[in-house]
Design a protein around this motif. Structure first.
Motif, PDB file in Angstrom:
ATOM      1  N   GLU A 206      47.370  38.206  47.153  1.00  0.00           N
ATOM      2  CA  GLU A 206      47.921  37.582  45.954  1.00  0.00           C
ATOM      3  C   GLU A 206      46.878  37.518  44.835  1.00  0.00           C
ATOM      4  O   GLU A 206      45.714  37.261  45.077  1.00  0.00           O
ATOM      5  CB  GLU A 206      48.343  36.154  46.319  1.00  0.00           C
ATOM      6  CG  GLU A 206      49.631  35.705  45.685  1.00  0.00           C
ATOM      7  CD  GLU A 206      50.081  34.401  46.310  1.00  0.00           C
ATOM      8  OE1 GLU A 206      49.550  33.353  45.893  1.00  0.00           O
ATOM      9  OE2 GLU A 206      50.929  34.443  47.227  1.00  0.00           O
ATOM     10  N   CYS A 207      47.336  37.722  43.618  1.00  0.00           N
ATOM     11  CA  CYS A 207      46.432  37.597  42.476  1.00  0.00           C
ATOM     12  C   CYS A 207      46.316  36.122  42.099  1.00  0.00           C
ATOM     13  O   CYS A 207      47.318  35.448  41.879  1.00  0.00           O
ATOM     14  CB  CYS A 207      46.951  38.392  41.282  1.00  0.00           C
ATOM     15  SG  CYS A 207      45.990  38.116  39.782  1.00  0.00           S
ATOM     16  N   ALA A 208      45.089  35.627  42.018  1.00  0.00           N
ATOM     17  CA  ALA A 208      44.890  34.202  41.737  1.00  0.00           C
ATOM     18  C   ALA A 208      45.287  33.855  40.307  1.00  0.00           C
ATOM     19  O   ALA A 208      45.491  32.703  39.970  1.00  0.00           O
ATOM     20  CB  ALA A 208      43.432  33.825  41.986  1.00  0.00           C
ATOM     21  N   SER A 209      45.401  34.867  39.475  1.00  0.00           N
ATOM     22  CA  SER A 209      45.744  34.606  38.087  1.00  0.00           C
ATOM     23  C   SER A 209      47.247  34.641  37.823  1.00  0.00           C
ATOM     24  O   SER A 209      47.791  33.752  37.191  1.00  0.00           O
ATOM     25  CB  SER A 209      45.030  35.625  37.194  1.00  0.00           C
ATOM     26  OG  SER A 209      45.301  35.350  35.852  1.00  0.00           O
ATOM     27  N   CYS A 210      47.932  35.694  38.336  1.00  0.00           N
ATOM     28  CA  CYS A 210      49.356  35.815  38.022  1.00  0.00           C
ATOM     29  C   CYS A 210      50.268  35.714  39.240  1.00  0.00           C
ATOM     30  O   CYS A 210      51.479  35.612  39.105  1.00  0.00           O
ATOM     31  CB  CYS A 210      49.628  37.129  37.292  1.00  0.00           C
ATOM     32  SG  CYS A 210      49.494  38.580  38.351  1.00  0.00           S
ATOM     33  N   GLY A 211      49.700  35.771  40.442  1.00  0.00           N
ATOM     34  CA  GLY A 211      50.500  35.573  41.639  1.00  0.00           C
ATOM     35  C   GLY A 211      51.121  36.836  42.206  1.00  0.00           C
ATOM     36  O   GLY A 211      51.754  36.807  43.257  1.00  0.00           O
TER      37      GLY A 211
ATOM     38  N   SER B  64      41.444  43.730  41.725  1.00  0.00           N
ATOM     39  CA  SER B  64      41.743  44.209  40.391  1.00  0.00           C
ATOM     40  C   SER B  64      43.254  44.255  40.275  1.00  0.00           C
ATOM     41  O   SER B  64      43.911  45.075  40.896  1.00  0.00           O
ATOM     42  CB  SER B  64      41.122  45.603  40.210  1.00  0.00           C
ATOM     43  OG  SER B  64      41.524  46.118  38.970  1.00  0.00           O
ATOM     44  N   CYS B  65      43.806  43.337  39.487  1.00  0.00           N
ATOM     45  CA  CYS B  65      45.253  43.166  39.483  1.00  0.00           C
ATOM     46  C   CYS B  65      45.943  44.184  38.570  1.00  0.00           C
ATOM     47  O   CYS B  65      45.641  44.260  37.376  1.00  0.00           O
ATOM     48  CB  CYS B  65      45.601  41.751  39.031  1.00  0.00           C
ATOM     49  SG  CYS B  65      47.380  41.464  39.015  1.00  0.00           S
ATOM     50  N   PRO B  66      46.863  44.987  39.146  1.00  0.00           N
ATOM     51  CA  PRO B  66      47.578  45.967  38.330  1.00  0.00           C
ATOM     52  C   PRO B  66      48.554  45.309  37.359  1.00  0.00           C
ATOM     53  O   PRO B  66      48.929  45.902  36.344  1.00  0.00           O
ATOM     54  CB  PRO B  66      48.331  46.814  39.367  1.00  0.00           C
ATOM     55  CG  PRO B  66      48.453  45.937  40.569  1.00  0.00           C
ATOM     56  CD  PRO B  66      47.276  45.003  40.539  1.00  0.00           C
ATOM     57  N   ALA B  67      48.957  44.071  37.641  1.00  0.00           N
ATOM     58  CA  ALA B  67      49.952  43.407  36.793  1.00  0.00           C
ATOM     59  C   ALA B  67      49.313  42.737  35.594  1.00  0.00           C
ATOM     60  O   ALA B  67      49.786  42.860  34.470  1.00  0.00           O
ATOM     61  CB  ALA B  67      50.735  42.381  37.623  1.00  0.00           C
ATOM     62  N   CYS B  68      48.214  41.991  35.800  1.00  0.00           N
ATOM     63  CA  CYS B  68      47.641  41.220  34.692  1.00  0.00           C
ATOM     64  C   CYS B  68      46.222  41.638  34.334  1.00  0.00           C
ATOM     65  O   CYS B  68      45.656  41.156  33.359  1.00  0.00           O
ATOM     66  CB  CYS B  68      47.676  39.722  34.991  1.00  0.00           C
ATOM     67  SG  CYS B  68      46.443  39.175  36.183  1.00  0.00           S
ATOM     68  N   GLY B  69      45.642  42.505  35.146  1.00  0.00           N
ATOM     69  CA  GLY B  69      44.312  43.000  34.808  1.00  0.00           C
ATOM     70  C   GLY B  69      43.159  42.102  35.235  1.00  0.00           C
ATOM     71  O   GLY B  69      41.992  42.398  34.969  1.00  0.00           O
ATOM     72  N   PHE B  70      43.484  41.015  35.931  1.00  0.00           N
ATOM     73  CA  PHE B  70      42.441  40.099  36.380  1.00  0.00           C
ATOM     74  C   PHE B  70      41.537  40.771  37.411  1.00  0.00           C
ATOM     75  O   PHE B  70      42.010  41.372  38.365  1.00  0.00           O
ATOM     76  CB  PHE B  70      43.092  38.841  36.963  1.00  0.00           C
ATOM     77  CG  PHE B  70      42.121  37.855  37.538  1.00  0.00           C
ATOM     78  CD1 PHE B  70      41.077  37.359  36.780  1.00  0.00           C
ATOM     79  CD2 PHE B  70      42.266  37.424  38.851  1.00  0.00           C
ATOM     80  CE1 PHE B  70      40.179  36.446  37.313  1.00  0.00           C
ATOM     81  CE2 PHE B  70      41.377  36.512  39.392  1.00  0.00           C
ATOM     82  CZ  PHE B  70      40.333  36.022  38.624  1.00  0.00           C
ATOM     83  N   GLU B  71      40.236  40.671  37.187  1.00  0.00           N
ATOM     84  CA  GLU B  71      39.292  41.313  38.093  1.00  0.00           C
ATOM     85  C   GLU B  71      38.264  40.332  38.598  1.00  0.00           C
ATOM     86  O   GLU B  71      37.686  39.567  37.828  1.00  0.00           O
ATOM     87  CB  GLU B  71      38.554  42.445  37.366  1.00  0.00           C
ATOM     88  CG  GLU B  71      39.390  43.688  37.226  1.00  0.00           C
ATOM     89  CD  GLU B  71      38.615  44.822  36.556  1.00  0.00           C
ATOM     90  OE1 GLU B  71      37.458  44.579  36.138  1.00  0.00           O
ATOM     91  OE2 GLU B  71      39.173  45.916  36.450  1.00  0.00           O
TER      92      GLU B  71
HETATM   93 ZN   LIG Z   1      47.361  39.341  38.280  1.00  0.00          ZN
END
Ligand SMILES: [Zn+2]
Length: 414
Positions: A326-331, A344-351
């Motif tokens: 799970e992405c800690a930023s967008c879920g 490295s989140c493909p949805a929100c770009g959080f790295e």
């Molecule tokens: Zn994300």
């Protein structure tokens, strides 16, 4: 609150002989009581109560002379111990009592006995601190740290380690409240216990596993020496002691590290969130290295839970499902094989670091669970990605904590 203080005893040869004799009488009583349990159940169709068995002790003494050489309360704790074992066993086996599963104790498996409430005290004799035990006498003890003056000594357990050393562990009660911590936790941390790093937290601290390869090597070489000696010979027995000492050293160093690390988190924070390892164990397929690692995690988490309680810190164990993906930023969840160390989140770009991302998820689940809410704590708002501060286990062992804050400084002395 209940605390344990452990000290090394310095018994003379005569003391050793007496301690061993006590230990063996207790062992025989344990085995006898186990026999009585089974006999009673055959006759009555149910198990006797602890009180029933305890009340048989005076009659036993009529024909069993050795029992009179042991302090009566010590004998009672032997019976109680059997019942404790029985209870933990029946918790495991929901059907029936499983008394048959309790085994007779051979000498090497029965290592300790306990004075409860009375029959023991700490004393000074001839300028030396001694543990004064009813029916055993005054045994010199090394009090390397003092028991606080306001403590009430509840019991003492005498234990012989496989190395042949004797230790006394005092169960101590102290009437003190845990240190005041805010009702609503302010300083919160999520900890991911990983494979490569020991623990990775949301404050950007990653602590490595302690390097115990020297100790392990020494142990292995002593074990090889042992295997070359004739089993049961005097030399073999001597070497067996050396191996036991090496084992003890390794275990002590590992525990020392876990103590210091758990102290740090319990004192430094108001809330500590971790993964629930019982659930995690079911989710992940077991392999050997994983089992070793998870044994250390379990020790770490149980120390942490106990210390959090002592320090008045919230301890939250959360569902570990998907904390890594799970992405800690967008879920949004993304598949992530073990070798991918970055998130490295493909949805929100959080790295961020893979373990840091997991730690953030653990923290937000923890905050949710205690009802604090997590909106103000998402990594993006706190300007993550954080620079990870890698800390060697050596620093934890030497300094007592991964970071040197005021609170952490007081965590050095456990
Ligand atoms: Zn994300």
């Amino acid at each position: 609150m209940y605390y344990a203080y452990k000290y090394r005893l310095k018994p003379s040869d005569a003391h050793r002989e007496a301690l061993d004799r006590h230990r063996d009488i207790c062992r025989q009583l344990y085995n006898h009581t186990l026999y009585r349990l089974n006999e009673y159940r055959e006759n009555h169709g149910e198990l006797p109560s602890m009180t029933t068995l305890r009340s048989e002790l005076p009659d036993l003494k009529q024909w069993w002379d050795d029992l009179s050489d042991v302090y009566s309360k010590v004998l009672q704790t032997v019976v109680e111990r059997l019942f404790d074992n029985l209870n933990s066993l029946s918790k495991l086996k929901e059907n029936g009592y499983g008394v048959g599963q309790l085994k007779w104790k051979p000498p090497r498996e029965f290592r300790s006995f306990t004075y409860n409430q009375s029959g023991f005290k700490l004393d000074k004799k001839g300028g030396q601190t001694v543990l004064s035990l009813s029916k055993l006498g005054d045994i010199p003890i090394r009090l390397h740290r003092a028991i606080p003056d306001d403590a009430t000594l509840k019991q003492v357990t005498l234990k012989k380690e496989p190395t042949g050393e004797w230790f006394a562990t005092f169960g101590v009660e102290m009437d003190r409240e845990p240190p005041a911590k805010p009702e609503t936790p302010e300083k919160c941390v999520g900890i991911d216990v990983g494979i490569l790093k020991y623990a990775h937290d949301t404050d950007g601290t990653a602590v490595g596993s302690p390097d115990l390869s020297d100790e392990r090597e020494r142990l292995e070489s002593e074990q090889r020496d042992l295997s070359r000696k004739e089993h049961g010979s005097a030399n073999w027995e001597k070497q067996r002691q050396v191996v036991a000492e090496r084992h003890a050293t390794l275990k002590r160093k590992r525990r020392d590290f876990l103590h210091k690390l758990s102290n740090y988190y319990a004192r430094e924070y108001d809330l500590v969130a971790v993964e629930d390892l019982d659930v995690k164990g079911m989710l992940e397929s077991p392999s050997n290295s994983r089992n070793t690692a998870s044994a250390a995690w379990r020790t770490f988490l149980s120390l942490l839970e106990y210390k959090c309680k002592r320090e008045g810190t919230h301890f939250v164990a959360v569902n570990p499902r998907g904390t890594t993906k799970e992405c800690a930023s967008c879920g949004v969840s993304t598949e992530k094989p073990l070798w991918v160390r970055e998130h490295s989140c493909p949805a929100c770009g959080f790295e961020t670091d893979r373990d840091a991302n997991a730690a953030w998820n653990i923290l937000s689940r923890g905050l949710e669970k205690v009802g604090v809410g997590h909106s103000e704590r998402t990594p993006v708002e706190t300007a993550l990605p954080v620079d990870t501060d890698s800390v060697s286990a050596k620093r934890v062992i030497e300094a007592g904590s991964p970071t040197l804050t005021e609170r952490a400084a007081s965590a050095v002395s456990e």
